[in-house]
Design a protein around this motif. Sequence first.
Motif, PDB file in Angstrom:
ATOM      1  N   SER A 195       0.834  -1.207   0.000  1.00 32.20           N
ATOM      2  CA  SER A 195       0.000   0.000   0.000  1.00 32.20           C
ATOM      3  C   SER A 195       0.872   1.262   0.000  1.00 32.20           C
ATOM      4  O   SER A 195       0.513   2.274  -0.620  1.00 32.20           O
ATOM      5  N   ALA A 196       2.044   1.216   0.675  1.00 36.01           N
ATOM      6  CA  ALA A 196       2.937   2.379   0.666  1.00 36.01           C
ATOM      7  C   ALA A 196       3.485   2.622  -0.734  1.00 36.01           C
ATOM      8  O   ALA A 196       3.566   3.766  -1.194  1.00 36.01           O
ATOM      9  N   TRP A 197       3.854   1.571  -1.444  1.00 36.83           N
ATOM     10  CA  TRP A 197       4.352   1.733  -2.820  1.00 36.83           C
ATOM     11  C   TRP A 197       3.269   2.286  -3.727  1.00 36.83           C
ATOM     12  O   TRP A 197       3.532   3.118  -4.594  1.00 36.83           O
ATOM     13  N   LYS A 198       2.044   1.830  -3.517  1.00 35.05           N
ATOM     14  CA  LYS A 198       0.940   2.341  -4.343  1.00 35.05           C
ATOM     15  C   LYS A 198       0.723   3.825  -4.069  1.00 35.05           C
ATOM     16  O   LYS A 198       0.500   4.610  -4.992  1.00 35.05           O
ATOM     17  N   ALA A 199       0.804   4.220  -2.792  1.00 31.82           N
ATOM     18  CA  ALA A 199       0.620   5.633  -2.448  1.00 31.82           C
ATOM     19  C   ALA A 199       1.748   6.483  -3.032  1.00 31.82           C
ATOM     20  O   ALA A 199       1.513   7.607  -3.489  1.00 31.82           O
ATOM     21  N   LEU A 200       2.971   5.954  -3.032  1.00 36.18           N
ATOM     22  CA  LEU A 200       4.086   6.689  -3.616  1.00 36.18           C
ATOM     23  C   LEU A 200       3.898   6.876  -5.113  1.00 36.18           C
ATOM     24  O   LEU A 200       4.152   7.941  -5.657  1.00 36.18           O
ATOM     25  N   SER A 201       3.460   5.846  -5.783  1.00 32.20           N
ATOM     26  CA  SER A 201       3.307   5.960  -7.234  1.00 32.20           C
ATOM     27  C   SER A 201       2.171   6.900  -7.596  1.00 32.20           C
ATOM     28  O   SER A 201       2.204   7.543  -8.641  1.00 32.20           O
ATOM     29  N   LEU A 202       1.170   7.020  -6.723  1.00 27.25           N
ATOM     30  CA  LEU A 202       0.067   7.941  -7.016  1.00 27.25           C
ATOM     31  C   LEU A 202       0.481   9.391  -6.780  1.00 27.25           C
ATOM     32  O   LEU A 202      -0.025  10.296  -7.434  1.00 27.25           O
TER      33      LEU A 202
END
Length: 115
Positions: free
Chosen positions: A30-37
Amino acid sequence: MNRPDCIARRGDPSHLFVCPACRADARLVSAWKALSLNEVPVAVDERFVSGVLERLRRGREELRRRRFWAAAAAAAIFFFFAGLAHERARSSTPTAEESYAKLASPDALGELIPN
Ligand SMILES: [Zn+2]
């Protein structure tokens, strides 16, 4: 709990409440997804950047100038005291003639000094 033990239950979302390893994996995902967004190009003001760079350059020049004058002052003080010590060493050793002359006739200021 190690991960090979829980691979069979990974599809179950309630497994995250009891397995710390799978919970850590889910948090990472979820942290990687938030970073990519959040990867939106940031508009940078060129005047601000050039002003910051100019102030940094001025600060470095000021620091260099201050160090130069501090080193020059330290060298001047060192040579002053070295010269003073040399002068004192040279003038404080009376020759034999001066010693005998002082015994024969004390100088005028020597009489003023109390014993
Ligand atoms: Zn697990």
